[in-house]
Design a protein around this motif. Structure first.
Motif, PDB file in Angstrom:
ATOM      1  N   SER A  20      30.845 -19.858  70.137  1.00 25.60           N
ATOM      2  CA  SER A  20      30.625 -18.731  71.039  1.00 25.60           C
ATOM      3  C   SER A  20      30.148 -17.544  70.199  1.00 25.60           C
ATOM      4  CB  SER A  20      31.916 -18.385  71.776  1.00 25.60           C
ATOM      5  OG  SER A  20      32.947 -18.107  70.838  1.00 25.60           O
ATOM      6  N   LYS A  22      31.443 -14.392  70.752  1.00 23.82           N
ATOM      7  CA  LYS A  22      32.655 -13.599  70.574  1.00 23.82           C
ATOM      8  C   LYS A  22      33.833 -14.505  70.867  1.00 23.82           C
ATOM      9  CE  LYS A  22      30.592  -9.329  72.455  1.00 23.82           C
ATOM     10  NZ  LYS A  22      30.761  -8.276  73.498  1.00 23.82           N
ATOM     11  N   PHE A  33      33.352 -16.333  74.388  1.00 24.67           N
ATOM     12  CA  PHE A  33      32.444 -15.516  75.194  1.00 24.67           C
ATOM     13  C   PHE A  33      31.014 -15.666  74.670  1.00 24.67           C
ATOM     14  CE2 PHE A  33      36.587 -13.545  74.934  1.00 24.67           C
ATOM     15  CZ  PHE A  33      36.884 -13.143  76.226  1.00 24.67           C
ATOM     16  N   ARG A  35      28.186 -14.498  77.076  1.00 27.52           N
ATOM     17  CA  ARG A  35      27.434 -13.923  78.199  1.00 27.52           C
ATOM     18  C   ARG A  35      27.128 -14.942  79.294  1.00 27.52           C
ATOM     19  NH1 ARG A  35      23.091  -9.757  75.384  1.00 27.52           N
ATOM     20  NH2 ARG A  35      24.629  -8.530  74.205  1.00 27.52           N
ATOM     21  N   ASN A  42      32.109 -20.152  77.173  1.00 26.83           N
ATOM     22  CA  ASN A  42      32.602 -19.042  77.992  1.00 26.83           C
ATOM     23  C   ASN A  42      33.865 -19.454  78.744  1.00 26.83           C
ATOM     24  OD1 ASN A  42      30.305 -16.785  78.024  1.00 26.83           O
ATOM     25  ND2 ASN A  42      29.319 -18.803  78.025  1.00 26.83           N
ATOM     26  N   LEU A  64      40.236  -9.979  80.195  1.00 27.79           N
ATOM     27  CA  LEU A  64      39.168  -9.950  79.198  1.00 27.79           C
ATOM     28  C   LEU A  64      37.848 -10.463  79.769  1.00 27.79           C
ATOM     29  CD1 LEU A  64      41.102 -11.045  75.997  1.00 27.79           C
ATOM     30  CD2 LEU A  64      40.210  -8.785  76.538  1.00 27.79           C
ATOM     31  N   TYR A  65      37.883 -11.536  80.547  1.00 27.30           N
ATOM     32  CA  TYR A  65      36.633 -12.038  81.112  1.00 27.30           C
ATOM     33  C   TYR A  65      36.064 -11.061  82.140  1.00 27.30           C
ATOM     34  CZ  TYR A  65      36.889 -16.470  78.641  1.00 27.30           C
ATOM     35  OH  TYR A  65      36.909 -17.414  77.647  1.00 27.30           O
ATOM     36  N   ALA A  67      36.379  -7.891  82.063  1.00 22.02           N
ATOM     37  CA  ALA A  67      35.811  -6.778  81.291  1.00 22.02           C
ATOM     38  C   ALA A  67      34.418  -7.109  80.777  1.00 22.02           C
ATOM     39  CB  ALA A  67      36.727  -6.432  80.119  1.00 22.02           C
ATOM     40  N   GLN A  68      34.142  -8.401  80.606  1.00 19.17           N
ATOM     41  CA  GLN A  68      32.813  -8.838  80.172  1.00 19.17           C
ATOM     42  C   GLN A  68      31.887  -9.120  81.362  1.00 19.17           C
ATOM     43  OE1 GLN A  68      31.741  -9.252  76.889  1.00 19.17           O
ATOM     44  NE2 GLN A  68      33.670  -8.332  76.252  1.00 19.17           N
ATOM     45  N   GLN A  70      32.415 -11.479  83.629  1.00 23.26           N
ATOM     46  CA  GLN A  70      32.330 -12.924  83.790  1.00 23.26           C
ATOM     47  C   GLN A  70      33.509 -13.463  84.592  1.00 23.26           C
ATOM     48  OE1 GLN A  70      30.817 -13.417  79.166  1.00 23.26           O
ATOM     49  NE2 GLN A  70      31.742 -15.192  80.160  1.00 23.26           N
ATOM     50  N   THR A  72      36.593 -15.951  85.139  1.00 17.90           N
ATOM     51  CA  THR A  72      37.553 -16.566  84.222  1.00 17.90           C
ATOM     52  C   THR A  72      37.510 -18.078  84.412  1.00 17.90           C
ATOM     53  OG1 THR A  72      38.963 -14.620  84.398  1.00 17.90           O
ATOM     54  CG2 THR A  72      39.939 -16.622  83.464  1.00 17.90           C
TER      55      THR A  72
END
Length: 252
Positions: A20, A22, A33, A35, A42, A64-65, A67-68, A70, A72
């Motif tokens: 990944s 991140k 992560f 994108r 992801n 966290l997902y 916040a991106q 995406q 979960t």
């Protein structure tokens, strides 16, 4: 070697073979992560057979997902305590993407050198362009895929077979802890049924064998019968375990 120990070595190898961009380690989970390109890159992955505090891990992953930007997604291997799958199901997470993880000792696969196949040490522009074209990537997806494969830090080779002046069969293999992991095996539809995929994975197995690999592994969708048949003939006939994904509901 116990199958469970081998399975966890394969998990580690496959993460390294398709990294990944991140990641976050949260308790007994690895959150990856990239994108949104590829569920594997992801998703939240358990790091042990009996992960602790699953409820907390789900909460951390969701924050966290989101916040991106995406959804979960949890990747749930069959070698993990069923409590993980059960808790996700109770929260409304839906199952998708049933996948088989297959394996063979390197001595049992049809490894062979092939002078017509280039084994590149890096994903060169021609290889990336051909992969993007054959997989029908969008511009954004192709760019993200390139970043993922360029981030591989373990030994790898990127196989390229040309016919009639164009790239017609591709794959790559990455090696870690004595295991070869195959990724992105693809053939131009106009050149299928000519044994080209076989030649590509055979050449990669030859490289890995000569580099000291003791086994080879691959992740393949459970419903992909033609691919399963090819890999079985090639020698990758042992299904060690499976995994599927759990995706959070669209509205929570």
């Amino acid at each position: 070697m116990p199958a469970r120990d081998l399975a966890w070595r394969i998990e580690e190898t496959c993460w390294n073979a398709f990294p990944s961009l991140k990641q976050v380690v949260a308790g007994d989970f690895l959150l990856r992560f990239a994108r949104g390109v590829s569920r594997r890159a992801n998703s939240a992955n358990p790091l042990r057979a009996e992960p602790g505090d699953i409820a907390r891990a789900i909460g951390v992953a969701e924050r966290l997902y989101r916040a991106q930007g995406q959804a979960t997604i949890f990747r749930v291997p069959s070698i993990v305590d069923p409590a993980l799958d059960g808790q996700l199901a109770k929260r409304g997470y839906t199952a998708e993407g049933e996948t088989c993880v297959i394996y063979a000792p390197i001595a049992e696969v049809a490894a062979a050198s092939d002078p017509e196949i280039e084994l590149l040490t890096a994903p060169e522009p021609e290889w990336l362009d051909a992969m993007s074209s054959l997989q029908a990537h969008s511009r954004e997806h192709g760019a993200m895929y390139a970043r993922i494969v360029e981030a591989i830090a373990i030994p790898a080779r990127f196989a390229l077979l040309r016919m009639d002046g164009q790239a017609v069969a591709l794959a790559y293999g990455a090696m870690h802890d004595g295991l070869l992991c195959y990724e992105s095996v693809i053939t131009d539809p106009a050149y299928r049924r000519q044994g080209l995929a076989w030649r590509v994975i055979s050449a990669l197995a030859g490289w890995a064998r000569d580099a000291g690999a003791e086994g080879a592994c691959l992740q393949v969708e459970a419903g992909n019968a033609p691919a399963r048949a090819l890999y079985d003939r090639f020698g990758l006939g042992t299904e060690l375990y499976r995994y599927h994904y759990r995706r959070e509901p669209a509205a929570r």
